[in-house]
Design an enzyme around this catalytic site. Structure first.
Site, PDB file in Angstrom:
ATOM      1  N   ARG A 181       0.800  -1.218   0.000  1.00 38.87           N
ATOM      2  CA  ARG A 181       0.000   0.000   0.000  1.00 38.87           C
ATOM      3  C   ARG A 181       0.841   1.281   0.000  1.00 38.87           C
ATOM      4  NH1 ARG A 181      -2.762  -4.160   2.054  1.00 38.87           N
ATOM      5  NH2 ARG A 181      -0.685  -4.597   2.825  1.00 38.87           N
ATOM      6  N   THR A 182       1.782   1.383   0.936  1.00 34.96           N
ATOM      7  CA  THR A 182       2.474   2.667   1.125  1.00 34.96           C
ATOM      8  C   THR A 182       3.319   3.024  -0.100  1.00 34.96           C
ATOM      9  OG1 THR A 182       2.586   2.037   3.446  1.00 34.96           O
ATOM     10  CG2 THR A 182       3.891   3.945   2.781  1.00 34.96           C
ATOM     11  N   LYS A 228      25.916  -4.352  -0.769  1.00 36.70           N
ATOM     12  CA  LYS A 228      27.379  -4.467  -0.952  1.00 36.70           C
ATOM     13  C   LYS A 228      28.124  -3.723   0.144  1.00 36.70           C
ATOM     14  CE  LYS A 228      26.644  -4.170  -5.933  1.00 36.70           C
ATOM     15  NZ  LYS A 228      26.827  -3.235  -7.049  1.00 36.70           N
TER      16      LYS A 228
HETATM   17  N1   CP Z   1      -0.288  -0.183   5.951  1.00 33.67           N
HETATM   18  C1   CP Z   1       0.905  -0.420   5.375  1.00 33.67           C
HETATM   19  O1   CP Z   1       1.925   0.173   5.737  1.00 33.67           O
HETATM   20  O2   CP Z   1       0.881  -1.353   4.385  1.00 33.67           O
HETATM   21  P1   CP Z   1       2.122  -1.764   3.482  1.00 33.67           P
HETATM   22  O3   CP Z   1       3.111  -2.481   4.388  1.00 33.67           O
HETATM   23  O4   CP Z   1       1.584  -2.659   2.417  1.00 33.67           O
HETATM   24  O5   CP Z   1       2.738  -0.516   2.928  1.00 33.67           O
END
Ligand code: CP
Length: 313
Positions: A62-63, A90
């Site tokens: 999502r983020t 590395k």
């Molecule tokens: N809510 C959230 O941070 O989802 P992701 O880990 O998919 O970004």
């Protein structure tokens, strides 16, 4: 938007650092920018000429994708690297990586890292804006912002409302960002989970603590259900998945004890059948996909406000 405003800091590192006025500015800006979703061409020139780079050292669905969407909808140029494709494998330091990216003409770096304080470290070393996309157990400010924005959308205000945050509070940067933001806006916050997953000192942030979900669930206007973070905890913090679900899982039977208009939230990804049953996750009380959609608007607002976006739409 008639007047171009900006956040007081060059970076967004945590909701601990934002004033109530800053929070309201982000929400107002996100509300205005949400209109772009309904246009035939979902793009405005507000950040034309700006470049935003995603530096993700932990997985994200999502983020990362919503920061990319947000930047593109504002006409910014984007780039990204992840752990596997970075020269940190590395032996390059995080500061060296960030400085090398910055000299390529980057205006903002969005960083997710397993180490609490990693965004703060690079923010001190760069002129570019740094946005925390989740650092260890510390904060996930844009998740906190999108959660509160969604709450306000559903019940107009969080002031005077009770938000029950259930689950693995100890390992949750989402819980911390929610508490900082919600308390500044006048909400009551109760955190609830097994005693081993409640961190010492959480009351000092203004949260009440309960280890008995069935005693407090009826008080909640919103229930923010957290993911059990198997990858972050040693063994033995709760007896078994079955016992966790029995005591702290949100399912249809437990929902009978909640207010009729309670709103169910989850930052994702969901462990279906562990912290949240499928019936509730997909049921009428949930706003989980609204949270994800609002995440794009909130991230557009944050980028716009940090990078001095022009209202040329
Ligand atoms: N809510 C959230 O941070 O989802 P992701 O880990 O998919 O970004």
């Amino acid at each position: 938007m008639s007047k171009v405003k900006s956040l007081t800091s060059k970076d967004l590192l945590g909701l601990k650092d934002l004033s109530a006025e800053d929070l309201r500015l982000v929400f107002q800006t996100a509300e205005s920018l949400k209109e772009v979703f309904h246009r035939p061409i979902k793009r405005v020139p507000a950040l034309n000429g700006k470049t935003i780079f995603n530096l993700f050292y932990e997985p994200s669905t999502r983020t990362k994708s919503s920061f990319e969407m947000a930047a593109k909808m504002l006409s910014a140029t984007t780039g990204s690297i992840t752990t596997k494709t970075s020269s940190m494998t590395k032996g390059e330091t995080l500061i060296d990586t960030a400085k090398n990216i910055e000299v390529m003409g980057i205006d903002a770096i969005v960083i997710r890292h397993s180490m609490a304080g990693a965004p703060q470290l690079i923010a001190k070393n760069l002129k570019a804006s740094v946005i925390n996309a989740g650092d260890g157990f510390n904060e996930h400010p844009t998740q906190g912002l999108l959660d509160i924005f969604t709450m306000q959308e559903k019940k107009k205000t969080v002031k005077g409302k009770t938000i029950l945050i259930v689950g693995d509070i100890a390992h949750s940067r989402v819980a911390r960002s929610n508490i900082w933001g919600l308390k500044k806006l006048g909400a009551r916050v109760i955190v609830c989970g097994p005693p081993t997953l409640i961190p010492v000192g959480i009351e000092e942030m203004g949260a009440e603590v309960s280890c008995h979900l069935d005693k407090v669930i009826g008080e909640a206007d919103f229930i923010n259900v957290l993911r059990i973070q198997m990858e972050r905890q040693g063994k033995g913090l709760f007896p078994s998945r079955e016992e966790y679900t029995k005591l702290y899982g949100i399912d249809a039977a437990r929902m009978k004890k909640a207010k009729k208009d309670v709103v169910i939230m989850h930052p994702g990804p969901i462990n279906r059948g562990l912290e949240l049953s499928t019936e509730v996750a997909d049921g009428p009380y949930n706003v989980i996909l609204d949270q994800v959609k609002n995440g794009v608007a909130i991230r557009m607002a944050v980028l716009f406000l940090l990078l001095g976006g022009k209202n040329g739409n």
